[in-house]
Design an enzyme around this catalytic site. Sequence first.
Site, short mmCIF file in Angstrom:
data_model
loop_
_atom_site.label_atom_id
_atom_site.label_comp_id
_atom_site.label_asym_id
_atom_site.label_seq_id
_atom_site.Cartn_x
_atom_site.Cartn_y
_atom_site.Cartn_z
N LYS A 119 45.33 -63.55 14.23
CA LYS A 119 46.68 -63.02 14.00
C LYS A 119 47.15 -63.27 12.57
O LYS A 119 47.89 -62.46 12.02
CB LYS A 119 47.69 -63.60 15.01
CG LYS A 119 47.52 -63.01 16.40
CD LYS A 119 48.77 -63.11 17.24
CE LYS A 119 48.59 -62.38 18.55
NZ LYS A 119 49.63 -62.65 19.53
N LYS A 201 38.08 -56.01 22.21
CA LYS A 201 38.92 -56.18 23.41
C LYS A 201 40.01 -55.10 23.45
O LYS A 201 40.55 -54.75 22.40
CB LYS A 201 39.56 -57.57 23.30
CG LYS A 201 40.36 -58.00 24.49
CD LYS A 201 41.07 -59.31 24.18
CE LYS A 201 42.24 -59.13 23.25
NZ LYS A 201 43.20 -60.22 23.19
N LYS A 204 47.02 -54.61 23.03
CA LYS A 204 48.31 -53.93 22.92
C LYS A 204 48.60 -53.53 21.48
O LYS A 204 49.36 -52.61 21.23
CB LYS A 204 49.43 -54.87 23.37
CG LYS A 204 49.58 -54.99 24.86
CD LYS A 204 50.83 -55.84 25.15
CE LYS A 204 50.67 -56.61 26.44
NZ LYS A 204 51.31 -57.90 26.45
P1 TYM Z 1 49.09 -61.46 26.73
O1 TYM Z 1 50.48 -60.99 26.87
O2 TYM Z 1 48.35 -61.12 25.48
O3 TYM Z 1 48.23 -60.95 27.95
C1 TYM Z 1 48.61 -61.14 29.30
C2 TYM Z 1 47.38 -61.43 30.14
O4 TYM Z 1 46.44 -60.35 30.04
C3 TYM Z 1 45.16 -60.88 29.70
N1 TYM Z 1 44.45 -59.87 28.86
C4 TYM Z 1 43.28 -59.31 29.19
N2 TYM Z 1 42.48 -59.48 30.25
C5 TYM Z 1 41.35 -58.73 30.28
N3 TYM Z 1 41.00 -57.83 29.31
C6 TYM Z 1 41.80 -57.64 28.23
N4 TYM Z 1 41.47 -56.75 27.30
C7 TYM Z 1 43.00 -58.40 28.14
N5 TYM Z 1 44.00 -58.45 27.22
C8 TYM Z 1 44.88 -59.37 27.68
C9 TYM Z 1 45.45 -62.15 28.92
O5 TYM Z 1 44.34 -63.01 28.94
C10 TYM Z 1 46.63 -62.69 29.69
O6 TYM Z 1 46.20 -63.41 30.82
N6 TYM Z 1 49.56 -66.29 25.46
C11 TYM Z 1 49.56 -65.35 26.57
C12 TYM Z 1 50.85 -65.38 27.38
C13 TYM Z 1 51.24 -66.73 27.87
C14 TYM Z 1 50.65 -67.45 28.94
C15 TYM Z 1 51.38 -68.65 29.05
C16 TYM Z 1 49.58 -67.16 29.81
C17 TYM Z 1 52.26 -67.50 27.38
N7 TYM Z 1 52.33 -68.64 28.09
C18 TYM Z 1 51.05 -69.62 30.00
C19 TYM Z 1 49.27 -68.14 30.76
C20 TYM Z 1 49.99 -69.33 30.86
C21 TYM Z 1 49.39 -63.96 26.04
O7 TYM Z 1 49.64 -63.67 24.89
O8 TYM Z 1 49.01 -63.03 26.98
#
Ligand code: TYM
Length: 336
Positions: A119, A201, A204
């Site tokens: 990032k 990957k 978003k």
């Molecule tokens: P975020 O918002 O980027 O993504 C949400 C969830 O989706 C999963 N994910 C994927 N899984 C499979 N293939 C993909 N291409 C893919 N892209 C995203 C992510 O692994 C995630 O589970 N930091 C986290 C949010 C967060 C969080 C937490 C998660 C904040 N606090 C505490 C668990 C526990 C995030 O940015 O997810």
Amino acid sequence: MKQINNNPKKKIFSGIQPTNTPHIGNYLGAMKNWLKLQDEYECTYSIVDLHSITVRQDPAKLRKQIMESFALLIAMGLDPEKSTVFVQGHNPRHAELSWILSCYTQFGELSRMTQFKDKSKKNSDNINAGLFTYPVLMAADILLYQADLVPVGIDQKQHLELARNIAVRFNNAYGETFTVPEPYISKSTAKIMSLQDPFAKMSKSDENPNSSVSVLDDRDTIIRKFKRAVTDSDKEICYKEGKDGINNLISIYSAATDKSIEQIEKEFDGKGYGDFKIAVGEAVSDMLKPMQERFKEIIKDKKYINDLMILGAEKAQRATFKTLKKVHKRVGFVVL
Ligand code: TYM
């Protein structure tokens, strides 16, 4: 008479950023599991608005995205009575625990986080302190609820390992305070790849709209995006090394239909990539349709969403009072 609960349900915490409409990577990698787990576990799921401002957001758009992401979780089938569904910023204890835990996290540990490195490259004009301490806030999210399990995609594994290390370090210093959480990662959907680049990957923040399928895309758009998916010059529809594009489509089709890889290979034996891509698009659209229809209803009713947000905030605050108080005592604050 006071009841003793000998078999409390294990606890789950997970979150999603409201930075954009979730894509099928988010849905298959994480959200679908959230739903699956909600009967068996005590679940807490959060729209993590505090995390999302580590990258500059347009305030009006962010507010809309928070409402929509929350509505989507309800539309997906999460039960706000059974589980706790809430917006992270509605429970100020996350930010408070995050500060405390940041004093138990080393600069070197945070410097090694691959998402921070990625990032910072992408946002070289805004490498803010929040981007650096982001994983500490994530640890606070999880540890505040004493979560046993954290359902995520594979990209969050390193952050989760850090949360575990922080928990163990704190427990060793002060005695048992936090549950040490385990990741819950579904192997076949842990990393859904971009439809335009099977080595990247699905993300978003990808600027190419054809690289990902949003959970709110309409049927025609979904099928068109799959038709354009980058694959290879081979003809066979089978899961094997070197066929990354097809492997990704097979994983998506398998998750959307609950068919095994063998069944899929048999079903498309002798058929071309064109037919297969359309079938994947149709299956994904069928999978998303009930959620999309429910979403259209819910999003019209702002009061309903607001009431559920208040319910979630109250439940989240209630669930975290004890843990934060315990942390205050452990570190030596004066607890009133
Ligand atoms: P975020 O918002 O980027 O993504 C949400 C969830 O989706 C999963 N994910 C994927 N899984 C499979 N293939 C993909 N291409 C893919 N892209 C995203 C992510 O692994 C995630 O589970 N930091 C986290 C949010 C967060 C969080 C937490 C998660 C904040 N606090 C505490 C668990 C526990 C995030 O940015 O997810």
